[in-house]
Motif scaffolding. Structure first.
Motif, PDB file in Angstrom:
ATOM      1  N   TYR A 112      54.602  16.077  91.090  1.00 25.46           N
ATOM      2  CA  TYR A 112      55.787  16.048  91.968  1.00 25.46           C
ATOM      3  C   TYR A 112      55.516  14.908  93.076  1.00 25.46           C
ATOM      4  O   TYR A 112      54.802  14.867  94.092  1.00 25.46           O
ATOM      5  N   PRO A 113      56.405  13.812  92.687  1.00 31.93           N
ATOM      6  CA  PRO A 113      56.070  12.413  93.274  1.00 31.93           C
ATOM      7  C   PRO A 113      56.530  12.151  94.645  1.00 31.93           C
ATOM      8  O   PRO A 113      56.414  10.941  94.969  1.00 31.93           O
ATOM      9  N   GLY A 114      57.211  13.005  95.361  1.00 32.36           N
ATOM     10  CA  GLY A 114      57.582  12.557  96.623  1.00 32.36           C
ATOM     11  C   GLY A 114      58.762  11.829  97.143  1.00 32.36           C
ATOM     12  O   GLY A 114      59.474  11.778  95.912  1.00 32.36           O
ATOM     13  N   GLN A 115      58.933  11.437  98.309  1.00 30.13           N
ATOM     14  CA  GLN A 115      60.330  10.837  98.287  1.00 30.13           C
ATOM     15  C   GLN A 115      60.807   9.658  97.534  1.00 30.13           C
ATOM     16  O   GLN A 115      61.874   9.399  97.322  1.00 30.13           O
ATOM     17  N   ALA A 116      59.803   9.015  97.130  1.00 31.48           N
ATOM     18  CA  ALA A 116      60.225   7.781  96.183  1.00 31.48           C
ATOM     19  C   ALA A 116      59.797   7.627  94.770  1.00 31.48           C
ATOM     20  O   ALA A 116      59.668   6.951  93.886  1.00 31.48           O
ATOM     21  N   GLY A 117      59.822   9.251  94.485  1.00 30.55           N
ATOM     22  CA  GLY A 117      59.583   9.495  93.174  1.00 30.55           C
ATOM     23  C   GLY A 117      60.383   9.103  92.115  1.00 30.55           C
ATOM     24  O   GLY A 117      60.113   8.440  91.108  1.00 30.55           O
ATOM     25  N   ALA A 118      61.611   9.246  92.342  1.00 32.52           N
ATOM     26  CA  ALA A 118      62.710   8.717  91.590  1.00 32.52           C
ATOM     27  C   ALA A 118      62.613   7.260  91.169  1.00 32.52           C
ATOM     28  O   ALA A 118      62.872   6.789  90.091  1.00 32.52           O
ATOM     29  N   GLN A 119      62.504   6.418  92.384  1.00 36.93           N
ATOM     30  CA  GLN A 119      62.319   5.003  92.223  1.00 36.93           C
ATOM     31  C   GLN A 119      61.037   4.510  91.477  1.00 36.93           C
ATOM     32  O   GLN A 119      61.195   3.802  90.557  1.00 36.93           O
ATOM     33  N   ALA A 120      60.008   5.204  91.659  1.00 33.38           N
ATOM     34  CA  ALA A 120      58.813   5.041  90.966  1.00 33.38           C
ATOM     35  C   ALA A 120      59.028   4.977  89.633  1.00 33.38           C
ATOM     36  O   ALA A 120      58.419   4.348  88.620  1.00 33.38           O
ATOM     37  N   ILE A 121      59.646   6.094  89.301  1.00 30.90           N
ATOM     38  CA  ILE A 121      59.535   6.772  87.842  1.00 30.90           C
ATOM     39  C   ILE A 121      60.651   5.776  87.030  1.00 30.90           C
ATOM     40  O   ILE A 121      60.182   5.152  86.069  1.00 30.90           O
ATOM     41  N   ALA A 122      61.753   5.496  87.552  1.00 31.28           N
ATOM     42  CA  ALA A 122      62.708   4.422  87.179  1.00 31.28           C
ATOM     43  C   ALA A 122      62.217   3.099  87.009  1.00 31.28           C
ATOM     44  O   ALA A 122      62.186   2.449  85.883  1.00 31.28           O
ATOM     45  N   GLU A 123      61.105   2.646  87.972  1.00 27.41           N
ATOM     46  CA  GLU A 123      60.856   1.152  87.788  1.00 27.41           C
ATOM     47  C   GLU A 123      59.417   1.166  86.838  1.00 27.41           C
ATOM     48  O   GLU A 123      59.452   0.320  86.148  1.00 27.41           O
ATOM     49  N   THR A 124      59.017   2.409  86.690  1.00 29.55           N
ATOM     50  CA  THR A 124      58.232   2.497  85.488  1.00 29.55           C
ATOM     51  C   THR A 124      58.781   2.371  84.096  1.00 29.55           C
ATOM     52  O   THR A 124      58.142   1.767  83.239  1.00 29.55           O
ATOM     53  N   LEU A 125      59.828   2.950  84.004  1.00 34.80           N
ATOM     54  CA  LEU A 125      60.650   2.880  82.785  1.00 34.80           C
ATOM     55  C   LEU A 125      61.220   1.398  82.363  1.00 34.80           C
ATOM     56  O   LEU A 125      61.170   1.094  81.436  1.00 34.80           O
ATOM     57  N   SER A 126      61.634   0.745  83.430  1.00 37.74           N
ATOM     58  CA  SER A 126      61.988  -0.509  83.458  1.00 37.74           C
ATOM     59  C   SER A 126      61.100  -1.714  83.353  1.00 37.74           C
ATOM     60  O   SER A 126      61.447  -2.744  82.767  1.00 37.74           O
ATOM     61  N   GLY A 127      59.665  -1.503  83.701  1.00 36.25           N
ATOM     62  CA  GLY A 127      58.736  -2.434  83.774  1.00 36.25           C
ATOM     63  C   GLY A 127      58.553  -3.035  84.862  1.00 36.25           C
ATOM     64  O   GLY A 127      57.501  -3.775  85.099  1.00 36.25           O
ATOM     65  N   LYS A 128      59.172  -2.745  86.015  1.00 32.81           N
ATOM     66  CA  LYS A 128      59.018  -3.261  87.182  1.00 32.81           C
ATOM     67  C   LYS A 128      57.607  -2.903  87.951  1.00 32.81           C
ATOM     68  O   LYS A 128      56.871  -3.529  88.471  1.00 32.81           O
ATOM     69  N   ASN A 129      57.436  -1.394  87.486  1.00 34.49           N
ATOM     70  CA  ASN A 129      56.002  -0.822  87.990  1.00 34.49           C
ATOM     71  C   ASN A 129      55.327  -0.702  86.591  1.00 34.49           C
ATOM     72  O   ASN A 129      55.807  -0.187  85.840  1.00 34.49           O
ATOM     73  N   ASN A 130      54.149  -1.505  86.846  1.00 32.93           N
ATOM     74  CA  ASN A 130      53.187  -1.135  85.579  1.00 32.93           C
ATOM     75  C   ASN A 130      52.183  -0.192  85.634  1.00 32.93           C
ATOM     76  O   ASN A 130      51.316  -0.285  86.977  1.00 32.93           O
ATOM     77  N   PRO A 131      52.175   0.894  84.965  1.00 32.11           N
ATOM     78  CA  PRO A 131      51.551   2.099  85.396  1.00 32.11           C
ATOM     79  C   PRO A 131      50.035   1.916  85.346  1.00 32.11           C
ATOM     80  O   PRO A 131      49.612   1.203  84.592  1.00 32.11           O
ATOM     81  N   SER A 132      49.273   2.583  86.595  1.00 33.48           N
ATOM     82  CA  SER A 132      47.761   2.470  86.378  1.00 33.48           C
ATOM     83  C   SER A 132      47.165   3.694  86.799  1.00 33.48           C
ATOM     84  O   SER A 132      46.010   3.871  86.993  1.00 33.48           O
ATOM     85  N   GLY A 133      47.994   4.843  86.920  1.00 36.21           N
ATOM     86  CA  GLY A 133      47.359   6.154  87.304  1.00 36.21           C
ATOM     87  C   GLY A 133      46.190   6.593  86.281  1.00 36.21           C
ATOM     88  O   GLY A 133      46.267   6.278  85.095  1.00 36.21           O
ATOM     89  N   ARG A 134      45.670   7.599  86.644  1.00 34.91           N
ATOM     90  CA  ARG A 134      44.591   8.146  85.794  1.00 34.91           C
ATOM     91  C   ARG A 134      44.655   9.733  86.032  1.00 34.91           C
ATOM     92  O   ARG A 134      44.737  10.203  87.453  1.00 34.91           O
TER      93      ARG A 134
END
Length: 883
Positions: free
Chosen positions: A693-715
């Motif tokens: 449940y990713p919080g107020q910026a969740g939609a942006q973070a997910i979309a950026e991960t799909l586009s490659g702007k965010n390189n995922p690092s979570g564990r």
């Protein structure tokens, strides 16, 4: 439980009304000396003791509940100890909303958790200062923050596990301590806020049994798993308070446990702060469905005080005055908890001049500042875990021109919020985040399925039109600056769906939060003819004195204010009108318009979008209305807030299978608070993201991960099991075959797992020594390198494998570092393992560093043959450690 919001009366003194140099005027105009509790030059402990000594018996009893009234004759203002700040300061109007706690844990980023704690307490101070300026001293506006929840998420069926930092004692200890230190600040004289680790200590479901359940862990499990994080937040983090749990332990309610509250907390850990009960936990001592520990409310209040629970969330402690008069307890016994409670208020600076307390000048503009907003985005980005990425499906190729976004979580506010949440201002829904990120692509949206068959969810925008002859999705909304829909609207807009959280806030800038009303008008259409249950839905954790009304009209007919079955003979648009009015001093303002749709027509709508798309993004998972705290939910797979199964509900599973059958690339985005057995998706989906449940910026973070702007690092901070059948019974608190430390099977995804768009390698492992005496420290060093052409974050994880004797864990996380690396860049990482990290707990619960051969492994996850750096060392001798 129901409680009235406390408003401050006109007091003789306001907070900050005492001065070290001032003197109180007497009626004759002379100056009288300050009383000791008013003298800021004296130690806080002395001031607290002096103030307590001036209270009457009835005043003492009244101060021992969390909603403590003011004492005008002494200049003591009202104060409510209950404030929430799990992942944003909650229930007090708009505030910065971070990912749910389990998502924050997925960052494996200790400094980030410290920063988040700082932000939450800064916003708490800003809100508190503003409230006091308006003579408001209410629940949820105080500075004693009932967070973090550091219970061990021992079993993924527990609904409240989402509030925790996962299943590992070390990760929980490190993140919990960082969060507490961030909350409380570093001023030597004053707290910025006070942290409250909870629920002390063996507490993790079942929710339906929590008020009477007895957890009876072995001494080994108690000291190896359930207590270490609490010890760290108290001994290292110096938390100023702690909350005891509902359940019993070893036959005594946790809030009456001499083992926990006296022997461990006060004696072993030298805790000087105060203990608060969970809400209603003292009532459980005597209620018929509780522990049957105390005969009545008076005896329960005596038992709680004598055990060491200093303040009661509830009203039971108000019986203490009569208990004293009956000789059941001495008045002097009440002074002990009262001194602790007032010491906390003195150390918060609540009785001192604002000029003397650096936190007292924080303005309300600190709330939701730009830097806080950026930190929420950073946290949401780091929380995303890439579970699968077959054939480099992600990032999505630029040739993807049409994206089908489907699933019940594709446009869901509550799946962004989680529970115990701050109220986000102008939240962006998941599908809209994708549309903003992929501006050159066409985004098609369909809800696709309910969470589970028969479960109501928000009516999606696709079913609304602004007018009979319009193709614009949504409803026309008129906002009025009164609670009666009178006059000219103060604000108009198109709302795509009715799904809002305005609790304690104004919905738009031009209307008052205390009194407003809204009218929505347009049309509603359904995918196939038939009967549909439609319901306006008002939700509250706490609504205080709010008065809220809702009306619904369909085809011009008044349908009342509750759930109604609407019959549709066709799929054409039908006129719909909904109104909502709100009047309250503080709280209320959460509403949605929901339906209970048939499964197959929803899926058919989604398949129409899929047919037109180049790729499919399916937002599936769970909802905080299915998993959470003590809920009235009883459907297949769910019971009372907990889960009875780990699989994705059938309706959502069928949606994924239909989408995959189209032959289009399928990206699954999971929004949930706990592990899911997504075995089919792991085998068949092209990519899988876990976004919590990713919080107020969740939609942006997910979309950026799909586009490659965010390189995922979570564990993953929890193990994803393949089946509920791999686990022991939920009510069994033994750790055998639970969590990565003791589970002997093969999980779907293991604790600490997470992929990246980059690749990393480890080299040059070095131990400071290969033989060490028990009680020595060990330094472990290595180099980590980004071996790809893409910058990325890596989490270096260190695991310790002790000698195997059937008691010790298989392995334990004992170090981690979140690092950013440019392409080709290397970084040296170093971990210092102290004696406690090198120790193990035996079957008697005794922690010691013991002789034997150990190994350490450094890599991007748990030890795997040939992929990580491993080294052995030998410990000589034995060194027992303090509890």
């Amino acid at each position: 439980m129901n409680r009235k919001v406390v408003h401050a009366a006109a007091l003789a003194f306001l907070i900050g009304g005492f001065s070290a140099s001032a003197q109180s005027p007497s009626p004759a105009g002379t100056r009288t000396p300050l009383l000791p509790y008013q003298d800021t030059t004296l130690p806080a402990e002395q001031r607290a003791a002096d103030l307590v000594g001036r209270l009457t018996l009835d005043e003492k009893a009244a101060q021992l509940v969390t909603s403590a009234p003011g004492i005008p004759r002494l200049g003591v203002p009202a104060y409510d100890f209950w404030s929430e700040g799990l992942h944003g300061i909650a229930r007090s109007g708009y505030a910065t909303l971070f990912p749910q706690a389990v998502g924050m844990a997925a960052t494996f980023d200790e400094p980030l958790l410290h920063q988040i704690g700082e932000v939450i307490s800064t916003e708490a101070r800003a809100k508190y200062n503003d409230a006091v300026a308006h003579d408001l001293r209410s629940i949820f506006y105080g500075l004693t923050i009932w967070s973090p929840n550091i219970n061990i998420f021992r079993d993924p069926r527990w609904g409240r596990g989402q509030e925790t930092y996962g299943e590992d004692p070390f990760l929980t200890a490190r993140l919990g301590t960082a969060f507490v230190e961030g909350l409380q600040g570093d001023d030597p004289n004053y707290y910025r806020a006070i942290g409250t680790p909870k629920h002390f200590a063996v507490h993790s479901g079942p929710e339906s049994e929590r008020h009477r359940f007895n957890a009876d862990p072995s001494p080994h499990d108690l000291w190896d798993t359930y207590l270490p994080a609490f010890r760290a937040t108290i001994v290292e983090g110096k938390a100023g308070s702690i909350m005891c749990a509902y359940n019993a332990i070893e036959g005594k309610p946790a809030c009456a446990s001499d083992l926990l509250l006296d022997e461990v907390l006060r004696k072993d850990w030298a805790f000087k702060g105060f203990v608060t009960s969970d809400c209603g936990a003292i009532d459980n001592f005597f209620e018929k469905d509780g522990h049957h520990y105390s005969k009545d409310a008076e005896q329960a209040s005596v038992d709680g005080i004598r055990a060491g629970t200093d303040t009661n969330c509830g009203g039971t402690y108000r019986n203490l005055a009569s208990a004293v008069r009956k000789g059941m307890i001495q008045e002097s016994e009440l002074d002990v908890p009262l001194r602790r409670l007032f010491l906390a208020r003195f150390k918060l600076g609540l009785f001192d001049p604002p000029s003397q307390v650096k936190y007292a000048s924080m303005p309300i503009t600190e709330n939701m500042s730009s830097s806080h907003t950026e930190l929420a985005l950073q946290a949401a980005r780091e929380a995303v875990v890439l579970l699968k990425n077959e054939h480099h499906t992600l990032p999505l190729d630029a040739r993807v021109k049409t994206i089908a976004v489907i699933g019940p979580n594709a446009s869901s506010l509550i799946s962004l919020e989680g529970n115990y949440n701050a109220i986000p201002k102008n939240p962006v829904m998941q599908v809209d985040g994708i549309a903003r990120e992929f501006r050159d692509a066409k985004v098609l949206y369909a809800q696709g399925s309910p969470y589970a068959e028969g479960v109501a969810l928000v009516i999606p925008r696709t079913q609304f039109r602004t007018a009979q002859d319009s193709q614009e999705q949504g409803l026309k909304a008129e906002y009025f600056n009164n609670d009666s829909l009178q006059g000219t609207p103060a604000f108009t807009r198109v709302d795509r769906q009715i799904d809002f959280d305005w609790d304690g806030s104004s919905p738009v800038p031009s209307v008052s939060m205390k009194a407003f009303s809204v009218r929505w008008r347009g049309t509603l259409q359904v995918p196939v003819p038939g009967d549909y249950l439609v319901a306006p839905h008002i939700t509250h954790f706490w609504n205080g004195d709010a008065v809220e009304k809702v009306t619904l009209k369909f085809d011009g007919k008044d349908m009342g204010s509750s759930a109604v079955k609407l019959h549709f003979d066709d799929t054409r648009p039908h006129a719909i009108e909904m109104t909502y009015s709100h009047k309250a001093e503080l709280f209320g303002g959460e509403l949605s318009l929901r339906w209970t749709p048939p499964v197959e027509p929803l899926r058919a709508q989604a398949m129409e979008a899929v047919k037109q798309a180049d790729a499919v993004v399916a937002f599936v998972g769970l909802s905080p209305e299915l998993e959470g705290e003590e809920m009235d939910v009883h459907i297949p797979g769910f019971s009372g807030g907990d889960r009875t199964d780990l699989v994705l509900p059938a309706a959502q599973q069928q949606l994924l299978e239909a989408a995959k059958a189209s032959g289009k690339p399928l990206v699954v985005v999971l929004l949930n608070g706990s592990a899911l057995a997504v075995n089919w998706a792991q085998e068949h989906a092209d990519a899988i993201l876990e976004a919590w449940y990713p919080g107020q910026a969740g939609a942006q973070a997910i979309a950026e991960t799909l586009s490659g702007k965010n390189n995922p690092s979570g564990r993953l901070p929890v193990t994803f099991y393949r089946s509920v059948n791999d686990l022991p019974p939920f009510t069994d608190y033994a750790m055998a075959n639970r969590t990565y430390r003791y589970f002997k099977g093969k999980p779907l995804y293991e604790f600490g797992y997470g992929l990246s768009y980059s690749t990393f390698s480890y080299s040059n492992a070095h131990l400071s020594k290969e033989r060490l005496d028990a009680g020595d420290t060990l330094r472990v060093e290595a180099d980590v390198k980004n071996t790809s052409t893409l910058a990325g974050d890596e989490v270096a994880e260190l695991y310790l494998t002790p000698p195997q004797n059937g008691v010790y864990p298989l392995r334990s996380l004992e170090g981690f570092e979140h690092v950013h690396l440019l392409p080709g860049q290397s970084k040296h990482v170093s971990f210092t393992l102290d004696p406690r990290q090198l120790s193990e707990v035996d079957e008697k619960g005794i922690r010691a560093v013991r002789a034997g051969v150990y190994s350490v492994t450094v890599g991007g996850g748990q030890p795997s043959a040939g992929k990580d750096l491993s080294a052995q060392f030998t410990v000589e001798g034995v060194r027992e450690l303090p509890r």
